[in-house]
Design a protein around this motif. Structure first.
Motif, PDB file in Angstrom:
ATOM      1  N   ARG A 191      -4.048  -1.581  -5.209  1.00 31.95           N
ATOM      2  CA  ARG A 191      -3.481  -0.746  -4.145  1.00 31.95           C
ATOM      3  C   ARG A 191      -4.602   0.046  -3.450  1.00 31.95           C
ATOM      4  N   LYS A 192      -4.481   0.123  -2.121  1.00 37.13           N
ATOM      5  CA  LYS A 192      -5.336   1.007  -1.328  1.00 37.13           C
ATOM      6  C   LYS A 192      -4.451   2.093  -0.733  1.00 37.13           C
ATOM      7  N   ASP A 193      -4.722   3.347  -1.086  1.00 33.54           N
ATOM      8  CA  ASP A 193      -3.937   4.467  -0.578  1.00 33.54           C
ATOM      9  C   ASP A 193      -4.452   4.922   0.788  1.00 33.54           C
ATOM     10  N   ASP A 194      -3.599   5.700   1.479  1.00 34.85           N
ATOM     11  CA  ASP A 194      -3.944   6.261   2.792  1.00 34.85           C
ATOM     12  C   ASP A 194      -4.336   5.172   3.775  1.00 34.85           C
ATOM     13  N   TRP A 195      -3.589   4.081   3.753  1.00 37.65           N
ATOM     14  CA  TRP A 195      -3.829   2.975   4.689  1.00 37.65           C
ATOM     15  C   TRP A 195      -3.010   3.239   5.957  1.00 37.65           C
ATOM     16  N   ASN A 196      -3.689   3.517   7.049  1.00 33.39           N
ATOM     17  CA  ASN A 196      -3.048   4.012   8.269  1.00 33.39           C
ATOM     18  C   ASN A 196      -2.875   2.944   9.339  1.00 33.39           C
ATOM     19  N   TYR A 197      -2.945   1.684   8.953  1.00 34.43           N
ATOM     20  CA  TYR A 197      -2.879   0.613   9.951  1.00 34.43           C
ATOM     21  C   TYR A 197      -1.707  -0.314   9.643  1.00 34.43           C
TER      22      TYR A 197
ATOM     23  N   ASN B  91       4.760   4.142   3.516  1.00 29.50           N
ATOM     24  CA  ASN B  91       4.055   4.930   2.500  1.00 29.50           C
ATOM     25  C   ASN B  91       2.538   4.851   2.646  1.00 29.50           C
ATOM     26  N   LYS B  92       2.072   4.196   3.688  1.00 32.54           N
ATOM     27  CA  LYS B  92       0.647   4.105   3.995  1.00 32.54           C
ATOM     28  C   LYS B  92      -0.145   3.547   2.818  1.00 32.54           C
ATOM     29  N   LYS B  93       0.293   2.358   2.368  1.00 32.92           N
ATOM     30  CA  LYS B  93      -0.386   1.703   1.264  1.00 32.92           C
ATOM     31  C   LYS B  93      -0.578   0.220   1.594  1.00 32.92           C
TER      32      LYS B  93
END
Length: 567
Positions: free
Chosen positions: A129-135, A186-188
């Protein structure tokens, strides 16, 4: 010229096969195998220089003191040349609002990527998982563009590990090795393959180079690579743009989109894009020349809507010549919806659904193309008028030539006045070689409208048909009367007797092919004793000029050499 060229078709074919070998991307392409054609453009005095690690405090006026590309685009005056040093430019979108030349530094490969490298992965069970994914890039296409069997096609997110694309899935529960999922709410971002020790890239930009502002008219883009953009590598809305010797690959929707006039696209490799390689809308007088356009529609968009190697709409005077169009998972070359005066010449188009498709349009020259191994048809004419089909080599397509008419007719009075009726009429078929097929050689049924086929095709002659067996495939399927769907003709003699057409055509049935050097190896040059030599009717001046041969003298059958022979 012709006495020499009679012995060799297809300097064109050999040239295009060489072009494909030099610059096409292999089917299992990764980042390591992508390349940009080597270029050596002159650098004019006063040029600006950029590099991936350029510094704003540099002068920008020498190769050793480059700027960031964003500063050069903002600061360079109209008419300037910006020279790109080799390397990877990340998260780049260049909106050009002035006339510029964007070119590669000699013998270097500048890559513009719409992706960034991601680290900071967190294990979560068997996935990462990559958190704070804004795309997030949800669908923005028409519903008809989506094949129900591939509902994720319209999602334009992309993730690559060591240059190999992962497949997007619809939920976290579906994430497995080789796949990814974007949880936009959830920006993930989740991936199913271990990122440890690998380079993971993900798309963050929609477009690479945007030439939409009219002040950008006359700009040039050459020698660059544009990959990993959610929508397209290059978008053109300004007139007179030149795009040459670039690589446009692995973009989410299209390699290049053109919505303006007098654009020239030549020498590019446009491959492995999500939906299509080249899209033209009102792209009047487009020149699409000497490109490799291959393996597009990797996302499996609907093949009957917009996916293609090339699709041109509502355009007049486009010229498509000398291209290698290979293994697109849809149509190869497609002119649709009220195009007019379109020219398809000297192309090699193979392993597509339809090689060359002329639909609901008016006036086309389709000449001297080598068209083989296409799954539905080599050349297809549908609800289109005044198509002139000369000197094509058509081999091993399901139907080598398919001409059809339906009840779908144009209702726009202004277009009808220009002859764009969407009614199949005045098709001319001459000097072609139709060499084997898995279905009918020449299929022109009258089933949809219950009209005789000679309304669609009043002129067909000086063609050659070759089969190894008289029983298969059928030579022609034709409707003779207004209440008939179709009738099969297993011999040309029976067709000639029934219709009066094809009076000077050949029907050769022989276990040994007398036409080509080695058709089994896709070598479609004529042999020294080929029955196609010198048998073709002299070409009209405009057709001859489009191909690049002399007019009003006898020619060979099949695709012709497109260069003068100095021998």
């Amino acid at each position: 010229m012709n006495s020499q060229c009679n012995k060799h078709i297809s300097l064109l074919l050999l040239t295009q096969l060489l072009l494909a070998a030099l610059v096409s991307i292999p089917r299992t392409a990764t980042a390591a195998t992508l390349s940009i054609k080597n270029t050596n453009y002159a650098i004019p005095s006063g040029a600006y220089f950029v590099s991936p690690n350029g510094n704003e405090s540099n002068s920008g006026r020498s190769a050793d003191s480059p700027w960031p590309v964003s500063k050069a685009i903002a600061s360079a005056p109209s008419g300037a040349t910006i020279v790109f040093r080799g390397g990877t430019y990340r998260n780049v979108r260049l909106a050009v609002n002035k006339r510029l030349i964007l070119q590669a530094y000699p013998n270097e490969q500048p890559w513009l990527k719409g992706s960034i490298v991601i680290d900071g992965w967190v294990p979560e069970g068997s996935i990462w998982r990559k958190d704070d994914w804004n795309y997030s890039f949800p669908p923005n296409q028409q519903p008809q563009a989506i094949d129900p069997n591939y509902p994720m096609a319209g999602y334009r997110d992309m993730v690559y590990i060591n240059g190999v694309a992962l497949k997007q899935v619809a939920s976290k529960a579906n994430v497995a090795p080789g796949t990814f999922y974007v949880d936009a709410g959830n920006k993930k971002l989740y991936i199913g393959s271990n990122p440890a020790g690998n380079t993971v890239e993900a798309t963050v930009q929609t477009e690479g180079v945007v030439l939409w502002n009219s002040n950008a008219s006359g700009s040039v883009v050459r020698g660059l690579g544009l990959v990993h953009y959610a929508d397209r590598g290059i978008q053109i809305g300004a007139a007179g743009i030149t795009v040459e010797n670039n690589t446009l690959a692995w973009n989410g929707v299209d390699g290049i989109t053109i919505q303006s006039s007098d654009v020239k696209v030549h020498g590019n490799n446009i491959s492995y894009n999500g939906r299509k390689g080249v899209g033209g809308i009102r792209s009047h007088r487009l020149l699409l020349e000497n490109n490799v356009i291959s393996h597009n529609n990797v996302e499996n968009f609907a093949t009957n809507w917009s996916a293609s190697g090339v699709k041109i709409l509502w355009s007049d005077g486009a010229v498509v010549r000398g291209n290698m169009v290979d293994s697109n998972k849809s149509m190869g070359l497609w002119a649709d919806e009220s195009c007019s005066n379109i020219t398809f010449v000297n192309n090699v188009t193979r392993n597509n659904r339809i090689g060359i498709y002329f639909e609901i349009s008016h006036k086309a020259i389709i000449a001297s193309n080598v068209v083989y191994n296409n799954r539905i048809a080599g050349i297809m004419i549908l609800n289109a008028s005044a198509a002139r089909i000369y000197n094509n080599t058509l081999a091993r397509n399901h139907a080598n030539l398919l001409v059809q008419e339906t009840s779908r007719n144009n209702t726009k009075s202004t277009e009808i006045a220009e002859g764009i009726t969407w009614i199949t009429r005045n098709t001319v078929v001459k000097n072609n070689i139709l060499w084997h097929s898995s279905g009918p050689m020449f299929y022109a049924p009258g089933c949809a409208t219950k009209e005789p086929s000679n309304l669609m095709v009043p002129t067909t002659n000086n063609n050659a048909y070759y089969r190894s067996s008289a029983s298969r495939p059928v030579n022609l399927i034709w409707a003779l009367s207004g209440n008939q769907c179709s009738q099969s003709f297993n011999s040309l003699a029976s067709f000639q007797s029934a219709t009066g057409l094809e009076s000077n055509s050949l029907d050769i049935v022989n276990s040994n092919d007398p036409f080509f050097v080695d058709a089994s190896a896709n070598d479609f040059r004529l042999t020294s004793g080929s029955p196609a030599l010198g048998r073709g009717e002299p070409l009209p001046a405009d057709v001859a000029n489009a191909i690049g041969v002399a007019a009003e003298i006898p020619v060979d059958l099949g695709a012709l050499n497109n260069l003068e022979d100095d021998g």
